[in-house]
Design a protein around this motif. Structure first.
Motif, mmCIF file in Angstrom:
data_model
loop_
_atom_site.group_PDB
_atom_site.id
_atom_site.type_symbol
_atom_site.label_atom_id
_atom_site.label_comp_id
_atom_site.label_asym_id
_atom_site.label_seq_id
_atom_site.Cartn_x
_atom_site.Cartn_y
_atom_site.Cartn_z
ATOM 1 N N GLU A 1 0.838 -1.237 0.180
ATOM 2 C CA GLU A 1 -0.151 0.023 0.072
ATOM 3 C C GLU A 1 0.749 1.254 0.139
ATOM 4 O O GLU A 1 0.349 2.281 -0.364
ATOM 5 N N LEU A 2 2.237 1.236 0.194
ATOM 6 C CA LEU A 2 3.073 2.301 0.256
ATOM 7 C C LEU A 2 3.703 2.632 -1.049
ATOM 8 O O LEU A 2 4.219 3.824 -1.193
ATOM 9 N N ARG A 3 3.457 1.590 -2.094
ATOM 10 C CA ARG A 3 4.095 1.856 -3.362
ATOM 11 C C ARG A 3 3.657 3.090 -3.857
ATOM 12 O O ARG A 3 2.220 3.083 -3.960
ATOM 13 N N ASP A 4 4.446 3.791 -4.849
ATOM 14 C CA ASP A 4 3.873 5.022 -5.594
ATOM 15 C C ASP A 4 3.169 6.111 -4.585
ATOM 16 O O ASP A 4 2.346 6.827 -5.241
ATOM 17 N N ARG A 5 3.494 6.087 -3.468
ATOM 18 C CA ARG A 5 3.107 7.332 -2.595
ATOM 19 C C ARG A 5 4.174 7.897 -2.385
ATOM 20 O O ARG A 5 5.527 7.344 -2.213
ATOM 21 N N TYR A 6 4.195 9.254 -2.122
ATOM 22 C CA TYR A 6 5.497 10.355 -2.002
ATOM 23 C C TYR A 6 5.702 9.885 -0.584
ATOM 24 O O TYR A 6 4.967 10.207 0.575
ATOM 25 N N ALA A 7 7.039 9.494 -0.415
ATOM 26 C CA ALA A 7 7.554 9.367 1.033
ATOM 27 C C ALA A 7 7.535 10.538 1.725
ATOM 28 O O ALA A 7 7.313 10.673 3.041
ATOM 29 N N ALA A 8 7.680 11.966 1.404
ATOM 30 C CA ALA A 8 7.626 13.110 2.129
ATOM 31 C C ALA A 8 6.285 13.154 2.758
ATOM 32 O O ALA A 8 6.296 13.762 3.981
ATOM 33 N N ASP A 9 5.102 12.796 1.926
ATOM 34 C CA ASP A 9 3.828 12.811 2.826
ATOM 35 C C ASP A 9 3.737 11.841 4.023
ATOM 36 O O ASP A 9 3.112 12.210 5.003
ATOM 37 N N LEU A 10 4.325 10.606 3.742
ATOM 38 C CA LEU A 10 4.438 9.675 4.780
ATOM 39 C C LEU A 10 5.050 9.975 6.022
ATOM 40 O O LEU A 10 4.619 9.644 6.995
ATOM 41 N N ILE A 11 6.102 10.898 5.902
ATOM 42 C CA ILE A 11 6.947 10.961 7.272
ATOM 43 C C ILE A 11 7.111 12.434 7.360
ATOM 44 O O ILE A 11 8.019 12.984 7.997
ATOM 45 N N ASP A 12 6.634 13.262 6.762
ATOM 46 C CA ASP A 12 6.289 14.771 7.006
ATOM 47 C C ASP A 12 7.583 15.582 6.743
ATOM 48 O O ASP A 12 7.937 16.037 7.746
#
Length: 610
Positions: free
Chosen positions: A76-87
């Motif tokens: 579910e984490l693929r293709d998501r922006y890492a910056a959004d995930l960890i602020d």
């Protein structure tokens, strides 16, 4: 064997299509695939949360640890922006550094972020982003450092708080004070002002000495509790906010940020005094204490931590000096006087050596005939910064620091030399005696008898033409060495006068046992002799009784501060022998006294020649 087409091997490794790999090539190929499988297995099984991110910042793959940290599954984490995930985009500086790593312009980046765990608790994470060589991707790792941070916070709390009272200690206090002074006075809601109550307990040492340090520590803890209650009750919107700190020993401080004025600080100081006056019950010990408080309130602009604390310390000293168990507000004028006093103290000794002191002389006149009998030598300091200073500005300072001995010797020598010079220059008139003030410390800290004998011998002035004045409080308590010194001076022929008589001990019976020849009545009695219409009968009765007593003891009486002819007339009627004051002359230079002597023979001289 011919042909040039190529095929794709496992894991995207290019293999020539028309050439079969050798045994060695097949072995190496197998090892590379195996290593990749091992790396992937290690990546997924690692306890450290990690993700591979492409140059756009999108997650290519994430391991189980990161998914668990974020409360989801790796896929579910693929293709998501890492910056959004960890602020990573919440502040410009962090976002810029992160983008620089993604673009290959920076080799490494690390930051700390506060994240929310799926179970609802907050956690602190250390995020590291570093490029994967020759891949165009970056490896992002997230380490949970909540325990480490909590331990660090616990250690800092211990370092910054007093173990006895649990209050912030001196280090934390100054850290908070410095931050408050560096904040902008234009911030929304800021008053641009700051206040401080600096206090210590009166007589706390006696508690430690008599009841022991354990009881003393309990008392400090109880005091801290009451101070915190006062600070909470008087905080912003009455909701607290003032910092209470123990600075050491029995010293405490209450820092008021964004103060609203001196009245707020005064109210706080009053509440503290009232709270501390209530008795303390400490394990069977019932104690009552009081405190002295220095209060400072001023604008943040232009104020330093050092300056604020110096002002608070000075004001606390004033509170103790004024009687303890009180609060005192910082007074710029009083502080300026103190600073001037310190400046004078530091310059006194060198000033004698530089010749900055001069003497003026005020005549002592016979009340019956108006004839000048002698003069009192009055020292003046021609200060290069403050101008001409009279004795009341510096003599007390000289007595405190001991420079009065050096200054007193100079005054005595100069006055005796001048009196002898008048005698030599005017042999046709009766010589004037010279009266010199002596501080009691000159008797204790130097051999006054030897000094006087040496100066009289050096200047040639007869001993009976020297009069030494000591204050009543100094003379009346004389015993031992001072009394022996006065007796030796009297035996030498020097006259001893009690200055300002009537303001000190006034032990009249003691006069008969002292080698005193003159009483100088304090000017407060003479000021009551204004005129018949405004006379004070009590003053006249007291003065008359003193004069009669002095005469019976064989003493002469000098009235100080004679300013009007009415005063002179009444003093003459009472029987005072000599007078001194502006009615006759102000203190003048030695040349003016010489002119008075050269104006012609005085009545006694005329009578003698007739």
């Amino acid at each position: 064997m011919s042909g040039t087409s190529e095929g794709q091997g496992p894991a995207g490794v290019a293999v020539p299509g028309s050439i079969r790999p050798s045994v060695t090539e097949r072995h190496n190929f197998g090892r590379t695939a195996s290593e990749l499988r091992d790396y992937r297995a290690a990546f997924n099984a690692a306890q450290l949360a990690m993700a591979v991110v492409d140059h756009r910042g999108l997650v290519i793959s994430a391991n189980e640890a990161l998914a668990a940290l974020l409360g989801t599954r790796p896929t579910e984490l693929r293709d998501r922006y890492a910056a959004d995930l960890i602020d990573l985009a919440s502040d410009a500086r962090t976002w810029h550094a992160y983008r620089e790593v993604l673009r290959g312009r920076r080799s490494r980046f690390r930051c700390t972020r506060r994240l929310k765990h799926p179970d609802g608790r907050a956690l602190w994470a250390e995020v590291t982003v570093s490029p994967v060589p020759e891949s165009g991707t970056v490896l992002l790792s997230v380490a949970d450092i909540s325990d480490r941070r909590e331990l660090r916070a616990r250690l800092r709390h211990l370092q910054m708080h007093d173990p006895v009272t649990r209050l912030p200690n001196r280090t934390l206090f100054f850290e908070r004070l410095t931050a408050a002074l560096e904040s902008s006075p234009y911030d929304q809601g800021s008053t641009g002002r700051i206040g401080l109550c600096y206090l210590d307990l009166d007589g706390f040492k006696a508690v430690n000495d008599t009841l022991g340090h354990r009881v003393g520590d309990r008392l400090l803890a109880a005091v801290a509790t009451r101070l915190a209650e006062c600070a909470d009750a008087g905080g912003p919107g009455h909701g607290g906010g003032h910092l209470v700190a123990r600075l050491g020993g029995d010293e405490f401080a209450i820092l008021v940020e964004d103060s609203t004025g001196t009245e707020q600080l005064a109210d706080l100081a009053r509440s503290v005094l009232a709270a501390l006056q209530e008795p303390f019950d400490l394990a069977g010990q019932r104690l009552s204490v009081s405190a002295s408080i220095g209060v400072v309130e001023r604008a943040v602009s232009g104020t330093s931590a050092t300056g604020l604390m110096q002002a608070a310390d000075t004001t606390l000293y004033w509170a103790k000096e004024d009687g303890k168990s009180r609060w005192t507000l910082f007074d710029p004028e009083r502080n300026a006087h103190r600073m001037t006093r310190q400046a004078l103290s530091s310059m006194l000794r060198p000033a004698v050596e530089r010749g900055e002191f001069t003497l003026e002389y005020q005549p002592l006149v016979g009340m019956a005939d108006g004839v000048t009998r002698g003069v009192e030598a009055l020292v003046r300091w021609n200060h290069p910064q403050f101008g001409t200073l009279t004795p009341n500005r510096f003599v007390a300072i000289a007595e405190e620091d001991g420079s009065i001995v050096q200054l007193g010797q100079w005054v005595l020598r100069t006055a005796c030399r001048q009196a002898r010079q008048w005698q030599l220059d005017h042999p046709d008139v009766p010589p004037l005696f010279v009266s010199v003030n002596v501080a009691v410390r000159q008797v204790w800290d130097s051999d006054l008898v030897a000094d006087v004998a040496e100066i009289l011998a050096e200047t040639g002035l007869p001993a009976h033409l020297l009069q030494l004045e000591l204050t009543e409080s100094a003379v009346m308590g004389s015993a031992g060495r001072p009394l022996q010194a006065l007796q030796a001076l009297s035996d030498m022929g020097v006259h001893i006068a009690i200055d300002d008589f009537g303001t000190g001990y006034s032990n009249l019976a003691y006069l008969s046992r002292l080698p005193v020849s003159v009483l100088k009545l304090d000017g407060t009695f003479v000021r009551g002799f204004q005129d018949e219409a405004h006379a004070n009968p009590a003053d006249e009765t007291i003065v008359q009784a003193l004069v009669e007593l002095a005469h019976r003891l064989g003493l002469t009486v000098t009235a100080e501060c004679v300013e009007t002819s009415g005063q002179a007339s009444r003093l003459r009627r009472i029987g005072c022998d000599t007078g001194q004051g502006w009615l006759y002359s102000r203190a003048v230079g030695p040349d003016r006294i010489a002119e008075m002597l050269g104006a012609g023979p005085r009545p006694q001289a005329a009578a003698a020649s007739g």
